[in-house]
Motif scaffolding. Structure first.
Motif, PDB file in Angstrom:
ATOM      1  N   ILE A  98      -7.357  10.966   4.710  1.00 30.45           N
ATOM      2  CA  ILE A  98      -7.446   9.576   5.151  1.00 30.45           C
ATOM      3  C   ILE A  98      -6.213   8.792   4.719  1.00 30.45           C
ATOM      4  O   ILE A  98      -5.726   7.938   5.458  1.00 30.45           O
ATOM      5  CB  ILE A  98      -8.742   8.917   4.615  1.00 30.45           C
ATOM      6  CG1 ILE A  98      -9.936   9.554   5.317  1.00 30.45           C
ATOM      7  CG2 ILE A  98      -8.730   7.417   4.816  1.00 30.45           C
ATOM      8  CD1 ILE A  98     -11.277   9.091   4.806  1.00 30.45           C
ATOM      9  N   SER A 100      -4.801   6.208   2.016  1.00 36.32           N
ATOM     10  CA  SER A 100      -4.960   5.293   0.886  1.00 36.32           C
ATOM     11  C   SER A 100      -6.428   5.084   0.523  1.00 36.32           C
ATOM     12  O   SER A 100      -7.327   5.341   1.315  1.00 36.32           O
ATOM     13  CB  SER A 100      -4.335   3.937   1.213  1.00 36.32           C
ATOM     14  OG  SER A 100      -5.102   3.274   2.198  1.00 36.32           O
ATOM     15  N   GLU A 102      -7.766   2.218   0.142  1.00 38.49           N
ATOM     16  CA  GLU A 102      -8.259   1.136   1.006  1.00 38.49           C
ATOM     17  C   GLU A 102      -8.747   1.691   2.346  1.00 38.49           C
ATOM     18  O   GLU A 102      -9.801   1.304   2.847  1.00 38.49           O
ATOM     19  CB  GLU A 102      -7.162   0.094   1.231  1.00 38.49           C
ATOM     20  CG  GLU A 102      -7.636  -1.094   2.050  1.00 38.49           C
ATOM     21  CD  GLU A 102      -6.548  -2.130   2.261  1.00 38.49           C
ATOM     22  OE1 GLU A 102      -6.624  -2.819   3.283  1.00 38.49           O
ATOM     23  OE2 GLU A 102      -5.634  -2.244   1.412  1.00 38.49           O
ATOM     24  N   SER A 103      -7.996   2.615   2.921  1.00 37.46           N
ATOM     25  CA  SER A 103      -8.407   3.235   4.186  1.00 37.46           C
ATOM     26  C   SER A 103      -9.699   4.019   4.007  1.00 37.46           C
ATOM     27  O   SER A 103     -10.561   4.027   4.883  1.00 37.46           O
ATOM     28  CB  SER A 103      -7.309   4.164   4.705  1.00 37.46           C
ATOM     29  OG  SER A 103      -6.151   3.435   5.011  1.00 37.46           O
ATOM     30  N   TYR A 104      -9.823   4.671   2.862  1.00 36.25           N
ATOM     31  CA  TYR A 104     -11.042   5.424   2.550  1.00 36.25           C
ATOM     32  C   TYR A 104     -12.243   4.483   2.500  1.00 36.25           C
ATOM     33  O   TYR A 104     -13.281   4.752   3.087  1.00 36.25           O
ATOM     34  CB  TYR A 104     -10.846   6.158   1.219  1.00 36.25           C
ATOM     35  CG  TYR A 104     -12.113   6.698   0.605  1.00 36.25           C
ATOM     36  CD1 TYR A 104     -12.770   7.796   1.163  1.00 36.25           C
ATOM     37  CD2 TYR A 104     -12.665   6.114  -0.540  1.00 36.25           C
ATOM     38  CE1 TYR A 104     -13.933   8.290   0.603  1.00 36.25           C
ATOM     39  CE2 TYR A 104     -13.815   6.606  -1.111  1.00 36.25           C
ATOM     40  CZ  TYR A 104     -14.454   7.694  -0.536  1.00 36.25           C
ATOM     41  OH  TYR A 104     -15.610   8.180  -1.092  1.00 36.25           O
ATOM     42  N   GLN A 106     -12.523   1.557   3.895  1.00 36.54           N
ATOM     43  CA  GLN A 106     -12.758   1.054   5.252  1.00 36.54           C
ATOM     44  C   GLN A 106     -13.503   2.094   6.088  1.00 36.54           C
ATOM     45  O   GLN A 106     -14.403   1.749   6.856  1.00 36.54           O
ATOM     46  CB  GLN A 106     -11.439   0.679   5.923  1.00 36.54           C
ATOM     47  CG  GLN A 106     -10.822  -0.588   5.385  1.00 36.54           C
ATOM     48  CD  GLN A 106      -9.457  -0.866   6.003  1.00 36.54           C
ATOM     49  OE1 GLN A 106      -8.841   0.006   6.619  1.00 36.54           O
ATOM     50  NE2 GLN A 106      -8.977  -2.089   5.817  1.00 36.54           N
TER      51      GLN A 106
END
Length: 166
Positions: A98, A100, A102-104, A106
């Motif tokens: 994924i 970062s 943060e992306s995880y 999200q």
């Protein structure tokens, strides 16, 4: 006359205590209250909420829950163990794919799941993979897992009790 009032008062207190005990027992067993909200003095019950959720989500959610139980029972019957390090390794692999943190987060939010739920799914997936044996071909492994799940569902003895349909 005073004796009669005492008896009535005692009976009223017994009823109040019984209701309080039932509410406490309900809360203890379900970790929730039977009342979810009060709107202008009108109660909204957990039963009403469950009916609405069932009508919106329906059979798909019931089938997912049933399959989860069937798979968990089979994993326990076969005494398959998945270690914390295996789960952590798979989670790290997912996070690396994924990108970062943060992306995880999200991605979890988009899926509507918590990390705890994801870890449970990872654990179940790894156990299923152990049941079908090791394969280096990812597509073949997923196909074998899918076949195993279908076999388990076919063999399972399931009694479904659902809300009436109109």
């Amino acid at each position: 006359m005073a004796k009669k009032k005492e008896v009535e008062l005692w009976a009223t207190w017994q009823k109040v205590a019984a209701v309080a005990l039932l509410l406490a027992l309900f809360w203890y067993r379900t970790n929730s209250w039977p009342i979810v909200a009060v709107v202008n003095g009108e109660l909204v019950t957990r039963f009403e909420l469950n009916q609405l959720m069932y009508s919106k989500v329906g059979e798909g959610a019931v089938e997912d829950l049933l399959m989860s139980r069937v798979i968990s029972q089979e994993i326990a019957n076969k005494k398959i163990k998945v270690t914390e390090s295996e789960v952590a390794g798979k989670l790290k692999m997912i996070k690396d794919q994924i990108g970062s943190e943060e992306s995880y987060r999200q991605a979890l939010a988009i899926q509507g799941m918590t990390e705890k739920q994801l870890l449970g799914q990872i654990r179940m997936q790894l156990a299923l993979e152990k049941m079908v044996g090791s394969s280096t071909d990812s597509a073949k492994l997923q196909q074998e897992v899918g076949q195993l799940v279908q076999e388990l569902r076919t063999k399972a003895k399931v009694w479904k009790i659902t809300y009436g349909k109109e």
